[in-house]
Design a protein around this motif. Structure first.
Motif, mmCIF file in Angstrom:
data_model
loop_
_atom_site.group_PDB
_atom_site.id
_atom_site.type_symbol
_atom_site.label_atom_id
_atom_site.label_comp_id
_atom_site.label_asym_id
_atom_site.label_seq_id
_atom_site.Cartn_x
_atom_site.Cartn_y
_atom_site.Cartn_z
ATOM 1 N N ALA A 1 10.520 11.022 10.196
ATOM 2 C CA ALA A 1 10.754 11.232 11.638
ATOM 3 C C ALA A 1 9.544 10.813 12.461
ATOM 4 O O ALA A 1 9.623 10.733 13.684
ATOM 5 N N SER A 2 8.414 10.531 11.798
ATOM 6 C CA SER A 2 7.256 10.035 12.563
ATOM 7 C C SER A 2 7.341 8.523 12.765
ATOM 8 O O SER A 2 6.488 7.944 13.439
ATOM 9 N N ASN A 3 8.364 7.877 12.212
ATOM 10 C CA ASN A 3 8.516 6.421 12.353
ATOM 11 C C ASN A 3 8.741 6.032 13.820
ATOM 12 O O ASN A 3 9.686 6.497 14.467
ATOM 13 N N GLU A 4 7.867 5.151 14.288
ATOM 14 C CA GLU A 4 7.893 4.805 15.717
ATOM 15 C C GLU A 4 9.191 4.126 16.135
ATOM 16 O O GLU A 4 9.758 4.413 17.189
ATOM 17 N N PHE A 5 9.677 3.215 15.276
ATOM 18 C CA PHE A 5 10.909 2.483 15.594
ATOM 19 C C PHE A 5 12.100 3.446 15.668
ATOM 20 O O PHE A 5 12.920 3.391 16.590
ATOM 21 N N LEU A 6 12.174 4.357 14.693
ATOM 22 C CA LEU A 6 13.256 5.352 14.678
ATOM 23 C C LEU A 6 13.215 6.200 15.953
ATOM 24 O O LEU A 6 14.254 6.442 16.583
ATOM 25 N N ARG A 7 12.026 6.627 16.330
ATOM 26 C CA ARG A 7 11.888 7.472 17.526
ATOM 27 C C ARG A 7 12.335 6.720 18.781
ATOM 28 O O ARG A 7 13.015 7.274 19.634
ATOM 29 N N LYS A 8 11.956 5.429 18.865
ATOM 30 C CA LYS A 8 12.333 4.641 20.049
ATOM 31 C C LYS A 8 13.835 4.375 20.087
ATOM 32 O O LYS A 8 14.490 4.573 21.106
ATOM 33 N N GLU A 9 14.366 3.885 18.973
ATOM 34 C CA GLU A 9 15.799 3.552 18.909
ATOM 35 C C GLU A 9 16.652 4.788 19.205
ATOM 36 O O GLU A 9 17.633 4.717 19.942
ATOM 37 N N ALA A 10 16.266 5.900 18.574
ATOM 38 C CA ALA A 10 17.049 7.126 18.750
ATOM 39 C C ALA A 10 16.998 7.591 20.206
ATOM 40 O O ALA A 10 18.025 8.002 20.765
ATOM 41 N N SER A 11 15.827 7.485 20.827
ATOM 42 C CA SER A 11 15.712 7.923 22.224
ATOM 43 C C SER A 11 16.594 7.075 23.129
ATOM 44 O O SER A 11 17.228 7.597 24.059
ATOM 45 N N THR A 12 16.671 5.775 22.853
ATOM 46 C CA THR A 12 17.533 4.897 23.649
ATOM 47 C C THR A 12 18.998 5.283 23.462
ATOM 48 O O THR A 12 19.759 5.404 24.429
ATOM 49 N N ARG A 13 19.375 5.503 22.199
ATOM 50 C CA ARG A 13 20.775 5.859 21.918
ATOM 51 C C ARG A 13 21.130 7.223 22.523
ATOM 52 O O ARG A 13 22.260 7.434 22.972
ATOM 53 N N ALA A 14 20.171 8.125 22.538
ATOM 54 C CA ALA A 14 20.439 9.475 23.069
ATOM 55 C C ALA A 14 20.957 9.382 24.497
ATOM 56 O O ALA A 14 21.868 10.108 24.884
ATOM 57 N N LYS A 15 20.361 8.457 25.254
ATOM 58 C CA LYS A 15 20.762 8.329 26.665
ATOM 59 C C LYS A 15 22.194 7.826 26.768
ATOM 60 O O LYS A 15 23.007 8.393 27.497
ATOM 61 N N THR A 16 22.529 6.763 26.011
ATOM 62 C CA THR A 16 23.877 6.207 26.130
ATOM 63 C C THR A 16 24.928 7.155 25.546
ATOM 64 O O THR A 16 26.059 7.194 26.005
ATOM 65 N N GLU A 17 24.548 7.927 24.541
ATOM 66 C CA GLU A 17 25.513 8.827 23.897
ATOM 67 C C GLU A 17 25.572 10.199 24.568
ATOM 68 O O GLU A 17 26.312 11.071 24.131
ATOM 69 N N LYS A 18 24.722 10.410 25.564
ATOM 70 C CA LYS A 18 24.653 11.690 26.273
ATOM 71 C C LYS A 18 24.374 12.869 25.317
ATOM 72 O O LYS A 18 25.028 13.906 25.350
ATOM 73 N N LEU A 19 23.384 12.632 24.442
ATOM 74 C CA LEU A 19 22.958 13.691 23.521
ATOM 75 C C LEU A 19 21.491 13.981 23.824
ATOM 76 O O LEU A 19 20.800 13.153 24.420
ATOM 77 N N GLY B 1 0.810 -1.220 0.000
ATOM 78 C CA GLY B 1 0.000 0.000 0.000
ATOM 79 C C GLY B 1 0.840 1.266 0.000
ATOM 80 O O GLY B 1 2.070 1.220 0.000
ATOM 81 N N TYR B 2 0.142 2.398 -0.021
ATOM 82 C CA TYR B 2 0.782 3.710 -0.142
ATOM 83 C C TYR B 2 0.136 4.686 0.835
ATOM 84 O O TYR B 2 -1.082 4.624 1.018
ATOM 85 N N PRO B 3 0.857 5.604 1.471
ATOM 86 C CA PRO B 3 2.316 5.744 1.440
ATOM 87 C C PRO B 3 2.980 4.644 2.267
ATOM 88 O O PRO B 3 2.446 4.194 3.277
ATOM 89 N N GLY B 4 4.169 4.248 1.814
ATOM 90 C CA GLY B 4 4.824 3.074 2.376
ATOM 91 C C GLY B 4 5.311 3.220 3.810
ATOM 92 O O GLY B 4 5.312 2.241 4.559
ATOM 93 N N GLY B 5 5.715 4.427 4.190
ATOM 94 C CA GLY B 5 6.286 4.624 5.529
ATOM 95 C C GLY B 5 5.371 4.147 6.654
ATOM 96 O O GLY B 5 5.727 3.246 7.416
ATOM 97 N N PRO B 6 4.166 4.720 6.741
ATOM 98 C CA PRO B 6 3.269 4.308 7.832
ATOM 99 C C PRO B 6 2.892 2.836 7.747
ATOM 100 O O PRO B 6 2.737 2.172 8.775
ATOM 101 N N VAL B 7 2.758 2.293 6.521
ATOM 102 C CA VAL B 7 2.376 0.884 6.352
ATOM 103 C C VAL B 7 3.476 -0.022 6.897
ATOM 104 O O VAL B 7 3.229 -0.942 7.690
ATOM 105 N N ILE B 8 4.726 0.247 6.495
ATOM 106 C CA ILE B 8 5.856 -0.569 6.959
ATOM 107 C C ILE B 8 6.045 -0.407 8.465
ATOM 108 O O ILE B 8 6.265 -1.378 9.187
ATOM 109 N N ASP B 9 5.918 0.813 8.929
ATOM 110 C CA ASP B 9 6.016 1.113 10.364
ATOM 111 C C ASP B 9 5.049 0.204 11.144
ATOM 112 O O ASP B 9 5.410 -0.423 12.146
#
Ligand code: KG4
Ligand code: ZN
Length: 337
Positions: free
Chosen positions: A271-289, A175-183
């Motif tokens: 940037a609305s991708n849920e996985f990206l938001r979660k992964e990045a938030s986890t990395r932010a803590k370990t990277e102190k960003l 389906g289309y748009p692909g981002g939300p569908v794959i997410d």
């Protein structure tokens, strides 16, 4: 100052009203239903749909903000980059309204609009910052030195991140748009199910490449039995999404560290991708960003971000002449006429 923002660069007809930094209304009419059966945006249909919906969309934005057009004090409009036919609708409506109401017009670069979206949710976010702009048409890693001073550190050398989502969804007939569908599919899948390539991840530069990833998904699908692929759609989606977001996050963190910057923002539709938001938030803590994401309504195309960008320039005493032209190839940081 009451500002009307208008956005018609692709497949969303959008209008928003702001009282300076305060958002009073934000209307988005999505054309997804029109383009869905084609598996992508059809430029001619997009332009025609903008033409039909732009006035009712503006009227709805004014109504929800409880103001009349006579109370408007400025108009901000996306003038590029985007589809020419689509851009022309917004630009011409904005010029006409600005002329009729005798109020200033300000042309806004759509990419700058996505960057400024961060200011809607985080008014205290002050540059410098590293911004990853990931949308259907662009993947740009940007060092924002000031709100009007952008240094593009790197970009995709082929497909944009959103484009890769859309193309993979299309080849899997999801389906289309692909981002939300794959997410969505990926939420039930295993991101470690298959290891797809992470192009340029270890390269010293800040560029991206997603065309090979898309082809790798195609080869993988073709090499498996149809039944197996059907049963593992969530796993394939999750694995593809992980490969793509791994590269985005890795390069963005490196750009922040190498430039000595603590604040990082992800903007644009991807940037609305849920996985990206979660992964990045986890990395932010370990990277102190410190990582920032606009709320979902401000990630995908909207007019609030255009109005907010317009207000920034208007408050600096800048405006655009009524001879403003739509420019489908407008680059970030290039001054308008
Ligand atoms: O910023 P945007 O609305 O329009 C452009 O300026 O291109 O971005 C649209 C892109 C599309 O490619 C869409 O598939 C992608 O953003 N997108 C997503 C998600 N929502 C939209 N990609 C990944 N995950 C999502 N949840
Ligand atoms: Zn956009």
């Amino acid at each position: 100052m009451i500002i009307l923002g208008i956005e018609t660069s692709c497949d969303e007809t959008a209008a928003a009203v702001l009282n300076e930094e305060k958002l009073l209304s934000n209307i988005v009419y999505s054309q997804t239903a029109i383009h869905q059966s084609f598996g992508g945006v059809v430029p001619e249909l997009a332009a025609r749909a903008h033409l039909q919906t732009i006035i009712p969309t503006i009227e709805e934005a004014l109504k929800q903000a409880s103001i009349t057009k006579n109370q408007l004090e400025a108009i901000a409009v996306t003038c590029g980059p985007g589809l020419i036919g689509a851009l022309l609708v917004g630009v011409n409506v904005a010029k006409t309204l600005a002329f009729a109401q005798k109020i200033p017009l300000i042309g806004v670069n759509h990419l700058e609009g996505h960057i400024c979206a961060i200011r809607l949710d985080y008014p205290d976010f002050k540059p410098p910052g590293i911004i990853l702009l990931v949308s259907g048409g662009h993947t740009l890693l940007i060092l924002v030195e000031d709100w009007s001073n952008y240094q593009v550190l790197g970009q995709s050398i082929d497909d944009a991140a959103g484009e890769a989502f859309d193309k993979v969804a299309k080849m899997m007939t999801l389906g289309y748009p692909g981002g939300p569908v794959i997410d969505n599919y990926a939420k039930q899948g295993d991101p470690e199910f298959y290891s797809f390539p992470r192009a340029l991840m270890k390269k010293k530069n800040y560029n991206f490449s997603f065309s090979g990833l898309k082809t790798a998904v195609l080869y993988y699908i073709n090499s498996q039995k149809e039944k197996f692929v059907r049963e593992h759609v969530p796993d394939i989606c999750a694995s593809f999404q992980k490969a793509l977001t791994d590269v985005l996050i890795e390069k963005t963190i490196r750009a922040a560290k190498e430039n000595g910057i603590e604040q990082v923002a992800f903007v644009g539709g991807v940037a609305s991708n849920e996985f990206l938001r979660k992964e990045a938030s986890t990395r932010a803590k370990t990277e102190k960003l410190r990582f920032f994401f606009p709320s979902l309504d401000f990630c995908t195309d909207n007019a609030a971000m255009i109005g907010r960008t317009g207000f920034y320039y208007l408050s600096k005493g800048q405006k655009t002449s009524l001879s403003l032209e739509a420019n489908p190839n407008l680059k970030l940081g290039v001054p308008l006429q």
